[in-house]
Design a protein around this motif. Structure first.
Motif, PDB file in Angstrom:
ATOM      1  N   GLY A  82       5.491  -3.952   7.783  1.00 23.00           N
ATOM      2  CA  GLY A  82       6.668  -3.108   7.959  1.00 23.00           C
ATOM      3  C   GLY A  82       7.435  -2.946   6.671  1.00 23.00           C
ATOM      4  N   ALA A  83       8.698  -2.597   6.799  1.00 27.89           N
ATOM      5  CA  ALA A  83       9.523  -2.283   5.634  1.00 27.89           C
ATOM      6  C   ALA A  83       9.776  -3.480   4.735  1.00 27.89           C
ATOM      7  CB  ALA A  83      10.856  -1.691   6.095  1.00 27.89           C
ATOM      8  N   GLU A  84       9.559  -4.680   5.254  1.00 29.61           N
ATOM      9  CA  GLU A  84       9.745  -5.889   4.451  1.00 29.61           C
ATOM     10  C   GLU A  84       8.428  -6.430   3.887  1.00 29.61           C
ATOM     11  OE1 GLU A  84      13.293  -8.480   5.908  1.00 29.61           O
ATOM     12  OE2 GLU A  84      12.191  -7.840   7.705  1.00 29.61           O
ATOM     13  N   SER A  85       7.405  -5.604   3.895  1.00 29.62           N
ATOM     14  CA  SER A  85       6.084  -6.007   3.391  1.00 29.62           C
ATOM     15  C   SER A  85       5.843  -5.450   1.992  1.00 29.62           C
ATOM     16  CB  SER A  85       4.973  -5.506   4.326  1.00 29.62           C
ATOM     17  OG  SER A  85       5.134  -6.026   5.635  1.00 29.62           O
ATOM     18  N   VAL A  86       5.143  -6.219   1.185  1.00 31.89           N
ATOM     19  CA  VAL A  86       4.627  -5.749  -0.097  1.00 31.89           C
ATOM     20  C   VAL A  86       3.112  -5.669   0.044  1.00 31.89           C
ATOM     21  CG1 VAL A  86       4.297  -6.282  -2.538  1.00 31.89           C
ATOM     22  CG2 VAL A  86       6.513  -6.710  -1.460  1.00 31.89           C
ATOM     23  N   CYS A  87       2.555  -4.485  -0.159  1.00 32.04           N
ATOM     24  CA  CYS A  87       1.126  -4.258   0.044  1.00 32.04           C
ATOM     25  C   CYS A  87       0.458  -3.981  -1.305  1.00 32.04           C
ATOM     26  CB  CYS A  87       0.896  -3.086   0.981  1.00 32.04           C
ATOM     27  SG  CYS A  87       1.600  -3.343   2.631  1.00 32.04           S
ATOM     28  N   ILE A  88      -0.567  -4.763  -1.613  1.00 31.70           N
ATOM     29  CA  ILE A  88      -1.268  -4.652  -2.892  1.00 31.70           C
ATOM     30  C   ILE A  88      -2.674  -4.116  -2.636  1.00 31.70           C
ATOM     31  CG2 ILE A  88      -2.031  -5.893  -4.948  1.00 31.70           C
ATOM     32  CD1 ILE A  88       0.145  -7.990  -4.325  1.00 31.70           C
ATOM     33  N   PHE A  89      -3.064  -3.122  -3.426  1.00 30.83           N
ATOM     34  CA  PHE A  89      -4.375  -2.483  -3.301  1.00 30.83           C
ATOM     35  C   PHE A  89      -5.039  -2.442  -4.674  1.00 30.83           C
ATOM     36  CE2 PHE A  89      -1.276  -0.630  -0.481  1.00 30.83           C
ATOM     37  CZ  PHE A  89      -1.910  -0.529   0.742  1.00 30.83           C
ATOM     38  N   THR A  90      -6.360  -2.403  -4.675  1.00 38.20           N
ATOM     39  CA  THR A  90      -7.065  -2.146  -5.929  1.00 38.20           C
ATOM     40  C   THR A  90      -8.254  -1.227  -5.681  1.00 38.20           C
ATOM     41  OG1 THR A  90      -8.195  -3.144  -7.836  1.00 38.20           O
ATOM     42  CG2 THR A  90      -8.414  -4.284  -5.729  1.00 38.20           C
TER      43      THR A  90
END
Length: 337
Positions: A82-90
């Protein structure tokens, strides 16, 4: 070394380490804003590359962390996203279909997205809340992605008060490109011997644990299966004795992927068993290699990137001995499915 450009490799590694200021800037901003959890989201090899960092975050940090496959996340959702998440992609290309779609999905949930890419011109990077551009044009330089993820992961841990040695650790990371060249040089002969002996082998059993489970899983699926069309089974050392041991006989090729973290004892147990059963046990052990210029206290954290350097040489040697290019595919990005 065959198919290895040291100058290019070191250049890419040094350019990656130079991204530390960008990493610190991003982590400072997201930490000041505050977040509830971190999602590590990938597809195939990028998902596997995140697994060691999930291991570090869940064993050495209080940060709530979820390592998920992009396509599964979109299919099932996640009640902690949700809005309190940090999502990391590569995604090196910035065009991996599932990863790109997952980044858009997470933004729609209000999450902060950090997108690592080698291409700053694709929507995946342009639409990210934070883009980190790490340009690579060399197969052997995949280690550089690890360098970046080490900085990003341990910067988050440092900001959370879970890793006081961050600056010193990064100083060691800056010396890793040269240390990894040494690892590649010293592993090349044994990798060539393995490739020569097993060039016609049709099945391998790969076993790993802890921070090296991701590399074990990735090497079986992304290299031996995808790039070489060799059947494999990958299994965690902790689960090996709950089923997989029954398929081992004297002719089974067992590849044991060993690191130096707290899970090592589980691999050593598998090793003791396999030595009694099969005539084809090969141990790839990061402990066998010196890391010039690297402090001993960080070795247990660096097993994944060291093993990646070793297995890179194995990939090159398998390609050569089997006469099977690492670049050809039958189905992936060749046909619609």
């Amino acid at each position: 070394m065959k198919n290895f450009n040291e100058e290019s490799y070191l250049r890419i590694g040094k350019n990656t380490v130079a991204l530390k200021s960008r990493v610190d800037e991003i982590v400072d901003e997201v930490s000041k804003k505050g977040f509830k959890n971190v999602f590590l989201i990938g597809s195939g090899g990028s998902y596997a590359m995140f697994i060691p960092f999930e291991y570090y975050l869940t064993t050495q940090s209080r940060i709530q962390t979820y390592c998920v496959i992009a396509a599964e996340l979109m299919a099932t959702g996640h009640n902690q996203l949700g809005a309190e998440s940090v999502c990391i992609f590569t995604s090196t290309s910035g065009t991996t279909k599932e990863t790109v779609a997952a980044a858009e999905y997470c933004r729609s949930k209000g999450a902060v997205t950090i997108c690592i890419s080698g291409n700053d011109q694709v929507p995946y990077a342009k639409n990210a809340d934070y883009a980190i551009i790490n340009k690579m044009d060399d197969f052997s330089a995949s280690d550089a992605d690890y360098l970046l993820l080490y900085m990003l992961t341990f910067a988050l841990m440092h900001a959370a008060g879970d890793f006081d040695d961050y600056e010193d650790f990064c100083a060691n990371l800056a010396r890793m490109p040269e240390a990894l060249v040494s690892v590649k040089e010293h592993s090349d002969a044994s990798c060539e011997a393995f490739a020569e002996q097993y060039k016609d082998e049709t099945y391998h059993l790969l076993i790993g644990s802890g921070s090296l489970w991701g590399e074990t899983y990735s090497y079986g699926m992304c290299v031996m299966e995808e790039m070489q069309w060799i059947r494999t089974k990958t299994v965690r050392a902790a689960e090996f004795f709950h089923g997989t041991l029954e398929i081992v006989d004297k002719d089974t090729s067992v590849m044991l992927i060993m690191g130096e973290d707290a899970s090592r004892a589980m691999c050593e147990r598998v090793q003791r068993f396999a030595q009694r059963i099969t005539e084809h046990l090969t141990v790839f052990d990061t402990k066998d290699y010196e890391l010039p210029g690297i402090d001993e206290k960080y070795r247990h954290l660096l097993s994944p990137i060291v093993m990646t350097a070793i297995l890179d040489r194995l990939s090159i040697q398998l390609e050569d001995k089997r006469g099977h290019s690492l670049d050809i595919r039958r189905y992936y990005r060749v046909m619609e499915y």
